[in-house]
Design an enzyme around this catalytic site. Sequence first.
Site, PDB file in Angstrom:
ATOM      1  N   ARG A 116      -8.932  -3.741  -9.213  1.00 35.16           N
ATOM      2  CA  ARG A 116      -7.639  -4.728  -9.359  1.00 35.16           C
ATOM      3  C   ARG A 116      -8.093  -5.899  -8.422  1.00 35.16           C
ATOM      4  O   ARG A 116      -8.379  -5.824  -7.381  1.00 35.16           O
ATOM      5  CB  ARG A 116      -6.581  -3.985  -8.775  1.00 35.16           C
ATOM      6  N   ASP A 148     -14.390 -12.495  -7.625  1.00 32.96           N
ATOM      7  CA  ASP A 148     -16.025 -12.320  -7.060  1.00 32.96           C
ATOM      8  C   ASP A 148     -16.490 -13.595  -6.650  1.00 32.96           C
ATOM      9  O   ASP A 148     -17.779 -13.718  -7.101  1.00 32.96           O
ATOM     10  CB  ASP A 148     -16.799 -11.518  -8.075  1.00 32.96           C
ATOM     11  N   ARG A 168       2.260  -7.743  -9.825  1.00 31.93           N
ATOM     12  CA  ARG A 168       1.204  -7.539  -8.604  1.00 31.93           C
ATOM     13  C   ARG A 168       1.487  -7.743  -7.409  1.00 31.93           C
ATOM     14  O   ARG A 168       0.926  -7.064  -6.477  1.00 31.93           O
ATOM     15  CB  ARG A 168      -0.106  -8.518  -9.283  1.00 31.93           C
ATOM     16  N   ASN A 222     -16.385  -6.817  -0.673  1.00 32.34           N
ATOM     17  CA  ASN A 222     -16.468  -6.227  -1.597  1.00 32.34           C
ATOM     18  C   ASN A 222     -17.829  -6.105  -2.134  1.00 32.34           C
ATOM     19  O   ASN A 222     -18.679  -7.009  -1.839  1.00 32.34           O
ATOM     20  CB  ASN A 222     -15.635  -7.218  -2.844  1.00 32.34           C
ATOM     21  N   HIS A 224     -20.153  -5.538  -5.607  1.00 31.44           N
ATOM     22  CA  HIS A 224     -20.108  -5.696  -6.895  1.00 31.44           C
ATOM     23  C   HIS A 224     -21.619  -5.534  -7.637  1.00 31.44           C
ATOM     24  O   HIS A 224     -22.596  -5.960  -6.951  1.00 31.44           O
ATOM     25  CB  HIS A 224     -19.992  -7.195  -7.060  1.00 31.44           C
ATOM     26  N   ASP A 263     -12.355 -13.754  -1.612  1.00 26.72           N
ATOM     27  CA  ASP A 263     -11.394 -14.889  -1.468  1.00 26.72           C
ATOM     28  C   ASP A 263     -10.522 -14.802  -2.738  1.00 26.72           C
ATOM     29  O   ASP A 263     -10.523 -13.724  -3.068  1.00 26.72           O
ATOM     30  CB  ASP A 263     -12.299 -16.111  -1.413  1.00 26.72           C
ATOM     31  N   SER A 265     -24.516  -7.032  -5.079  1.00 29.75           N
ATOM     32  CA  SER A 265     -23.917  -8.205  -4.171  1.00 29.75           C
ATOM     33  C   SER A 265     -22.806  -7.475  -3.059  1.00 29.75           C
ATOM     34  O   SER A 265     -22.297  -6.713  -3.538  1.00 29.75           O
ATOM     35  CB  SER A 265     -23.275  -9.125  -4.780  1.00 29.75           C
TER      36      SER A 265
HETATM   37  C1  GAR Z   1     -19.500   0.092  -7.938  1.00 25.25           C
HETATM   38  O1  GAR Z   1     -20.720  -0.239  -8.658  1.00 25.25           O
HETATM   39  C2  GAR Z   1     -18.718  -1.453  -7.692  1.00 25.25           C
HETATM   40  O2  GAR Z   1     -19.501  -2.306  -7.228  1.00 25.25           O
HETATM   41  C3  GAR Z   1     -17.908  -1.598  -8.805  1.00 25.25           C
HETATM   42  O3  GAR Z   1     -17.492  -0.474  -9.308  1.00 25.25           O
HETATM   43  C4  GAR Z   1     -18.303   0.667  -8.836  1.00 25.25           C
HETATM   44  C5  GAR Z   1     -17.677   1.796  -8.340  1.00 25.25           C
HETATM   45  O4  GAR Z   1     -18.537   3.068  -8.232  1.00 25.25           O
HETATM   46  N1  GAR Z   1     -16.930  -2.506  -8.658  1.00 25.25           N
HETATM   47  C6  GAR Z   1     -16.866  -3.466  -9.353  1.00 25.25           C
HETATM   48  O5  GAR Z   1     -17.203  -3.776 -10.638  1.00 25.25           O
HETATM   49  C7  GAR Z   1     -15.544  -4.512  -9.013  1.00 25.25           C
HETATM   50  N2  GAR Z   1     -15.636  -5.637  -9.743  1.00 25.25           N
HETATM   51  P1  GAR Z   1     -18.030   4.146  -7.329  1.00 25.25           P
HETATM   52  O6  GAR Z   1     -16.606   4.442  -7.513  1.00 25.25           O
HETATM   53  O7  GAR Z   1     -18.767   5.315  -7.785  1.00 25.25           O
HETATM   54  O8  GAR Z   1     -18.142   3.776  -6.078  1.00 25.25           O
END
Ligand code: GAR
Length: 197
Positions: A90, A144, A64, A106, A108, A140, A135
Amino acid sequence: MLTVAVLISGTGSNLRALLEAASEPGYPARVVAVGADRPADGLQHAADFGIPTFTVPFRAYGSREEWGAELAAQLRAWKPDLVVLSGLMRLLPAAVVAEFAPNIINTHPAYLPEFPGAHGVRDALAAGVEHTGASVIVVDEGVDSGPVLAQERVPVLPGDTEASLHDRIKPVERRLLIDVVRRIATGELNLRTPASS
Ligand code: GAR
């Protein structure tokens, strides 16, 4: 004009909404590059808007940390004022977060701190809650766990599936993301002291 680099893993529908907002006259931010950890479908949205893309395939690196070092190098080349994780699935290595903090945010699909992690929608559904949400947070080193910049509740409806619930959350996420980026760009929101701005 605030310069933004966006990182994605998937379809990039939230990225597309940000690209559309940023193409409106008067929006105070512009996307300078879009990166992905795999050959994500969403990179096409960047191409549609003439925005350069880069891919740093996670699987091509031994760790990573090595992957993160290359990702950071690619991002650095664009000198973004802000990095937006828009569906990057990731966890970034601590060194990458440290390099761009606090200018890294980010989105979420849950009302954090409820249901963090890769399956925020699925976990809310499994928990049987009546409301989940969306959200936008400062990234950090945790999962999340950074300060919340904006969030909104979304009801869970009878018969919801993970897909139907996610489809109702995403438009809320998009609205919050576009508004947060605008407020960062205008200085209305200060990422160094998010709680007090
Ligand atoms: C979104 O809902 C985003 O918040 C989530 O992936 C989706 C991407 O959708 N992210 C997570 O869950 C991160 N933990 P998209 O590719 O259609 O924009």
